[in-house]
Design an enzyme around this catalytic site. Structure first.
Site, mmCIF file in Angstrom:
data_model
loop_
_atom_site.group_PDB
_atom_site.id
_atom_site.type_symbol
_atom_site.label_atom_id
_atom_site.label_comp_id
_atom_site.label_asym_id
_atom_site.label_seq_id
_atom_site.Cartn_x
_atom_site.Cartn_y
_atom_site.Cartn_z
ATOM 1 N N GLU A 1 -1.140 12.886 -65.324
ATOM 2 C CA GLU A 1 -1.502 14.314 -65.347
ATOM 3 C C GLU A 1 -0.795 15.100 -64.235
ATOM 4 O O GLU A 1 -1.421 15.696 -63.361
ATOM 5 C CB GLU A 1 -3.012 14.472 -65.246
ATOM 6 N N GLU B 1 -5.354 9.538 -73.149
ATOM 7 C CA GLU B 1 -6.739 9.717 -72.696
ATOM 8 C C GLU B 1 -7.458 10.632 -73.663
ATOM 9 O O GLU B 1 -6.961 11.716 -73.989
ATOM 10 C CB GLU B 1 -6.821 10.336 -71.292
#
Length: 497
Positions: free
Chosen positions: A201, A393
């Site tokens: 991320e 995710e």
């Protein structure tokens, strides 16, 4: 990362089916199985489940001074109340845990390597052999069970020494330290691992500068110039790792990883449409750099308007041209944007900004449930970058209750099954649209410590781990109802959702 950039979401085990945002998604659609070779699996992070924080030569990471999680201030030293120091003891139980994942039929397992297990301070010239040997053993187990590893090189675990001595990624020196680390593990495992991610991320640095960027300067004292320069250093380091992978692991695929959060205009007002576009661009920029090899004009304009001029060397520009093979992302929720600050209320579960979507249901803790948003973002990313996509995710955090059913302890987590089923339907719809999706790994496939709050009670897994927020528990593992459901999903290659 689990939900490091979101506030808690808790749904009790007594919760009935999730609010239905699309009635058609609650029943299987006549679309058949997923493509052959689709990689179903699950995802984890070293700092949240390995434990053994100071064993076999491992040095401390920034996570070891975040006992209350990434949304809270650090401590001066590691403290006993930090559940991540022990995690769920994967370091000593990896054979048992990998066997459970194999029982579900996992095709792929995403995990991260703890940088400070390989280079305890982060700036050494010689790696820690005991740390390298641990991941050799993990890969041995995955190979034994026929499971593809998907390795994240840096998942919110910058060595603490680099945080305190260099102020994390604000220092250009970290590019070289990270490249040495990346080259070390790529040389060691490159022939055994096909899929790699550079940073977890990466766009989250702008919102969580300590946890994501190892920046020790308090957030309220951190200048835009230092923050965006740190971002640039990470992007250059990511590109250098990509080049190293091409050299040291020529058969491997290397990707970036971004936090996906589709943003809708709150109303049809053109000002809201523009605000939504600009919010989307703030996240698109990271993918644009990784895929196209240069900063997009809209992002450079945004920096100019902040008074920020990046220090970009000619070598940096050349490095950034090392673009990725695929784009991976996390997806948990969507948000809205408006050009009028008086409109709407801030989304309770989202620290990235934006306002709540009045058309979507939300959990008790403010996470808006939007499986259609995953369909949207898959199309957006495919149309924009034309690179294979990997959902690494997605999942539902809940307060699960261990109960006895037919003489065995389990969790009746129909709420989790319903959530995942709806999101997998959205993935299948995108594939029907022509989107190239490599795979899907649910977040926290085995219960572990929350990144945002460092709690154990926020559980995502198919496997219940007996550990509590006060640190008590046996660490015994139990199969939840969702364990058996996901096993059937994988066995049918997604035909049975």
């Amino acid at each position: 990362m689990e939900d490091a950039v979101h506030q808690d979401q808790h749904i009790t085990a007594q919760t009935t089916a999730l609010p239905n945002t699309n009635p058609a998604l609650t029943e299987p659609q006549p679309l058949g199985a997923f493509p052959d070779g689709f990689l179903f699996g699950g995802a984890t992070a070293a700092n949240q489940f390995e434990g053994a924080w100071n064993e076999d030569g491992k040095g401390p990471s920034l996570q070891d001074v975040l006992p209350a999680g990434g949304l809270h201030p650090r401590t001066a030293e590691p403290t006993e109340d930090n559940l991540k120091l022990e995690g769920i003891d994967f370091y000593h139980r990896y054979r048992e845990d990998i066997a459970l994942l194999a029982e579900m039929g996992f095709k792929v397992f995403r995990f991260s390597i703890a940088w400070s297990r390989i280079f305890p301070r982060g700036d050494e010239e010689t790696p820690n052999e005991a740390g390298l040997a641990f991941y050799d053993r993990v890969l041995d187990e995955l190979e034994k069970h026929g499971m593809e590893p998907l390795i994240t090189l840096s998942h919110y675990e910058t060595p603490l020494h680099l945080v305190e001595q260099y102020n994390g990624w604000t220092s250009r020196e970290l590019i070289g330290f990270y490249e040495r680390y990346a080259r070390t593990v790529l040389a060691r495992y490159g022939k055994r691992v096909k899929y790699w991610l550079t940073f977890n991320e990466i766009n989250s640095m702008l919102h969580l500068p300590f946890m994501s960027g190892g920046i020790n300067t308090p957030a309220d004292q951190l200048s835009d110039a230092d923050l965006y320069q740190a971002m640039h250093h990470e992007l250059v380091a990511s590109a250098r790792a990509t080049a190293a992978a091409r050299e040291l692991a020529p058969g491997a695929q290397i990707g970036c990883m971004i936090l996906a959060m589709p943003t809708y205009p709150l109303t049809p007002d053109p000002a809201d449409v523009l605000a939504a576009m600009q919010a989307e661009q703030a996240n698109f920029a990271f993918g644009d750099v990784h895929v196209r090899g240069a900063y997009p004009g809209y992002f450079l304009r945004a920096l100019r308007e902040k008074g920020v001029e990046l220090n970009i060397t000619e070598q940096d520009r050349e490095d950034l041209k090392n673009t990725v093979d695929f784009v991976s992302f996390s997806y948990y929720m969507s948000t809205c944007a408006t050009g009028d600050p008086a409109r709407g209320e801030r989304g309770e579960g989202n620290i990235l900004g934006g306002v709540a979507n009045p058309t979507l249901p939300a959990s008790e803790w403010g996470w808006q449930i939007d499986p259609t948003g995953l369909h949207v973002v898959l199309n957006q990313y495919w149309d924009r970058w034309q690179k294979p996509l990997f959902i690494v995710e997605n999942g539902l955090g809940a307060r699960d209750e261990l109960v006895e059913v037919n003489g065995e302890l389990t969790v009746e987590d129909d709420y989790r099954i319903d959530y995942l089923r709806q999101h997998l339907h959205a993935v299948r719809e995108a594939i029907e649209d022509g989107v190239n999706v490599l795979g899907y790994t649910t977040w926290g496939c085995i219960d572990m410590i929350s990144a945002s709050t460092a709690q154990m009670s926020k559980r995502y897994g198919f496997i219940y781990v007996d550990r509590n927020d006060d640190g008590t528990g046996t660490l015994a593992r139990y199969r939840k109802k969702s364990f058996h459901w996901y096993r059937e999903v994988i066995a049918s290659n997604g035909a049975k959702l």
